[in-house]
Design a protein around this motif. Structure first.
Motif, mmCIF file in Angstrom:
data_model
loop_
_atom_site.group_PDB
_atom_site.id
_atom_site.type_symbol
_atom_site.label_atom_id
_atom_site.label_comp_id
_atom_site.label_asym_id
_atom_site.label_seq_id
_atom_site.Cartn_x
_atom_site.Cartn_y
_atom_site.Cartn_z
ATOM 1 N N LYS B 54 0.845 -1.194 0.000
ATOM 2 C CA LYS B 54 0.000 0.000 0.000
ATOM 3 C C LYS B 54 0.880 1.244 0.000
ATOM 4 C CE LYS B 54 -4.092 -1.539 2.424
ATOM 5 N NZ LYS B 54 -4.904 -1.409 3.630
ATOM 6 N N ARG B 56 0.652 3.951 1.639
ATOM 7 C CA ARG B 56 0.938 4.462 2.971
ATOM 8 C C ARG B 56 2.130 3.734 3.590
ATOM 9 N NH1 ARG B 56 -2.699 7.433 6.148
ATOM 10 N NH2 ARG B 56 -4.361 7.065 4.683
ATOM 11 N N ARG B 127 -9.091 10.060 5.628
ATOM 12 C CA ARG B 127 -7.982 9.113 5.526
ATOM 13 C C ARG B 127 -6.655 9.844 5.643
ATOM 14 N NH1 ARG B 127 -8.819 5.365 0.351
ATOM 15 N NH2 ARG B 127 -10.020 7.043 -0.557
ATOM 16 N N PHE B 147 -9.459 9.905 12.168
ATOM 17 C CA PHE B 147 -9.004 9.054 11.076
ATOM 18 C C PHE B 147 -10.039 7.961 10.815
ATOM 19 C CE2 PHE B 147 -6.935 5.138 9.647
ATOM 20 C CZ PHE B 147 -6.372 5.590 8.468
ATOM 21 N N SER B 148 -10.340 7.747 9.553
ATOM 22 C CA SER B 148 -11.268 6.690 9.192
ATOM 23 C C SER B 148 -10.860 6.147 7.837
ATOM 24 C CB SER B 148 -12.686 7.255 9.147
ATOM 25 O OG SER B 148 -13.538 6.338 8.503
ATOM 26 N N GLU B 149 -10.671 4.838 7.771
ATOM 27 C CA GLU B 149 -10.154 4.220 6.544
ATOM 28 C C GLU B 149 -11.296 3.794 5.628
ATOM 29 O OE1 GLU B 149 -7.257 3.144 4.093
ATOM 30 O OE2 GLU B 149 -6.445 2.936 6.124
ATOM 31 N N GLY B 150 -11.533 4.558 4.584
ATOM 32 C CA GLY B 150 -12.447 4.126 3.521
ATOM 33 C C GLY B 150 -13.940 4.350 3.730
ATOM 34 N N ASN B 152 -15.685 6.769 3.466
ATOM 35 C CA ASN B 152 -15.955 7.922 4.320
ATOM 36 C C ASN B 152 -17.135 8.768 3.837
ATOM 37 O OD1 ASN B 152 -13.927 7.108 5.965
ATOM 38 N ND2 ASN B 152 -12.424 8.616 5.216
ATOM 39 N N GLU B 165 -11.823 13.935 1.507
ATOM 40 C CA GLU B 165 -11.648 12.730 0.694
ATOM 41 C C GLU B 165 -10.965 13.027 -0.638
ATOM 42 O OE1 GLU B 165 -11.395 9.754 -0.053
ATOM 43 O OE2 GLU B 165 -12.043 8.854 1.822
#
Lengths: 290, 295
Positions: B54, B56, B127, B147-150, B152, B165
């Motif tokens: 990934k 990140r 993210r 923080f929130s992964e995906g 969103n 986003e």
């Protein structure tokens, strides 16, 4: 009207063959469930056949011209004229290899140990020739396929095509020797070669096909070079043909255009840039006829 | 030990950058295959060792000097911002000839939040919290960043008041009834490397050469070559029409008052240029594809 009958190989060589024909300027269409192909040249009649059978039909004159592997030409012992090679040079490592393989724990340690043993293969004649050359007598049995599963129950050794070697390893086999390396060939019938019209048509076709093979691995490179660096840079350039050098009007710069192999271009381009070339462009070639 | 040093450890990103990376390396004359099942990357250069992961993680591994370099998007690079990370070159937008992708701040259409000032004290999910924090700091706004992964876009307004986003076409935002109120940054693909890597002369040259090839391949995707014939009295007007990216090459045609002109141009521009050239009176206009353009 004069007609040239052409055999196109079905299977692993098919995609490659159609691609070089396309780059040679011929569009070939495969209608569904039919083996007579449509080609945009009224003087050519095109049939799709197994590469094993093409040399035989070319030899007998059922086809004037065909494409097949060197392996099948030798195996069928067909009397044909080899017009030219159609292999990419960069495919050198990917050439079709026929190998002699034995079970990992076999007592056979060298070719000599094959004396009196049973070898299973699709290419009986190639194996017989190989044994003869090595002065070994063994029984060669024809195999319809799935040859890897045969040792040790049905045969002591096999001769089969190897690509990655995964299949051999999965069947606990190891390679003892490479018996044949095969490349792709354009072959013609001897009688057709006597016919003036056919010979000319075949030669023209061969020229275009070879040009397409070369075009695939060649690129054009164009760049601007300052006058004082011209000599040094020209020495660095690999070339298939003499570079075209044009002086840029009213400036001390030159425009160079050269055709070179794509292999090595990764090292060449950064080098040219470091040497002071500007405006470097690379573009593809379709055919290269030197 | 010495031999081991002559390997460039390179991070290859997975979705959405996987196809982009494969295409780019192939155009740069590499045999390049990503096997997604085994996460293995085959490249026909023994001096490059690829690691598929990934973005990140790639950015973080470059920062830790485990990887030398890699491809990541600009937003992720900003997110991992660190003095040790260096941007070597910008490889442009992810989708070829598409609108640039952006990092945006969006709120529900019926929200009372109308401008960024209204965000004060509200909750934003994202993210890219670091990019968001930096944006708020610059605009002197304080808000809660989570923080929130995906997925969103679907979490607003249930879990938060606003979202930051990535947006390509804005379609996903629209479908979730969200409205863009600010653009934080334009996103693009970056060839990034670790700062300390440049102390190694071999690695420095290797990555710079790779940058020349990748950038050249990327430019060629958006450009095409153009040749034409023009008479002496047309030339001045022709030069006005042609873009000035590359000095055009002009050759005198033998025995005539005509010239052959060769240049490269953006494909989008070419569709405007060709009719203009035709009107000027140019003949034999030929457009041809390019593999690499190094300006």
């Amino acid at each position: 009207m004069n007609i040239l009958k052409l055999g196109i190989p079905k299977g692993s060589l098919q995609e490659y063959t159609l691609k070089i024909f396309k780059n040679a300027g011929f569009d070939i269409n495969i209608p569904e469930r039919r083996y007579c192909l449509e080609i945009d040249d009224p003087e050519i009649e095109c049939v799709l056949l197994r590469p094993q059978e093409i040399p035989k039909y070319v030899g007998k004159g059922k086809l004037d011209l065909g494409i097949s592997g060197e392996d099948w030409i030798s195996e069928t012992k067909a009397k044909v004229i080899e017009v030219c090679d159609l292999q990419y040079a960069k495919q050198e490592i990917n050439k079709v290899k026929w190998v002699l393989a034995i079970p990992k724990d076999s007592e056979i340690k060298s070719v000599k140990d094959l004396e009196g043993k049973v070898i299973s293969t699709e290419v009986v004649n190639l194996v017989k020739d190989y044994l003869k050359k090595n002065k070994v007598k063994a029984k060669v049995e024809f195999s319809w396929g799935a040859t890897e599963v045969k040792p040790p129950k049905f045969a002591d050794a096999i001769v089969d095509i190897v690509e990655t070697g995964t299949s051999l390893r999965a069947h606990n086999l190891r390679i003892l020797d490479i018996i044949f390396k095969s490349s792709t060939k354009l072959i013609a019938n001897k009688k057709s070669w006597q016919n003036k019209w056919k010979k000319e048509k075949i030669k023209d076709l061969a020229l275009l096909l070879q040009g397409a093979v070369m075009g695939e691995e060649t690129v054009n490179l164009m760049m601007h070079i300052p006058k004082k660096k011209l000599k040094r840079i020209l020495k660095t350039l690999p070339r298939l043909k003499t570079p075209t050098i044009k002086k840029i009007a009213a400036q001390d710069w030159y425009d160079i255009s050269v055709c070179c192999k794509e292999k090595g271009i990764r090292e060449l381009i950064p080098k040219l840039k470091r040497m002071g070339c500007e405006g470097i462009i690379e573009f593809p070639t379709i055919k290269v006829v030197v | 030990m010495k031999k081991e040093n002559k390997i460039l450890k390179f991070g290859v990103p997975n979705q959405p950058l996987k196809e982009f990376t494969e295409e780019l390396f192939r155009r740069a004359s590499y045999d390049f295959i990503i096997d997604e099942r085994s996460s293995a990357v085959h490249v026909d250069d023994p001096e490059i060792e690829c690691f598929f992961s990934k973005e990140r993680e790639i950015a973080s591994l470059i920062k830790q000097e485990i990887l030398d370099a890699g491809l990541v998007s600009k937003a992720i690079l900003e997110e991992t911002k660190n003095t040790k990370l260096r941007e070597i070159c910008n490889l442009g937008t992810l989708k070829i000839i598409a609108k640039e992708s952006e990092v945006v701040l969006a709120v529900p259409k019926n929200s009372r939040i109308k401008s960024i000032k209204d965000i004060n004290g509200k909750k934003i999910i994202t993210r890219v919290p670091e990019v968001t924090r930096e944006f708020l700091r610059k605009n002197k706004i304080s808000a809660i960043i989570e923080f929130s992964e995906g997925t969103n876009e679907a979490k607003v307004p249930t879990f938060a008041d606003a979202v930051v986003e990535f947006a390509y076409t804005g379609e996903t935002l629209k479908r979730n009834n969200l409205e863009i109120i600010a653009v934080l940054m334009k996103n693009s693909v970056i060839l990034a490397a670790n700062e300390t890597m440049f102390k190694d002369k071999w690695k420095k040259e290797k990555i710079e050469n790779l940058a020349i090839l990748l950038k050249g391949a990327r430019l060629a995707q958006e450009m095409a070559g153009l040749t034409l014939h023009a008479s002496n009295d047309m030339l001045e007007e022709v030069f006005k029409v042609l873009p000035s990216l590359k000095k055009p090459t002009i050759t005198h045609l033998r025995g005539e008052n005509w010239f052959d002109v060769l240049t490269v141009a953006n494909k989008k521009e070419i569709r405007k240029i060709i009719p203009k050239l035709k009107k000027i009176g140019c003949t034999d206009i030929v457009e041809f594809p390019l593999n690499k353009v190094i300006i």
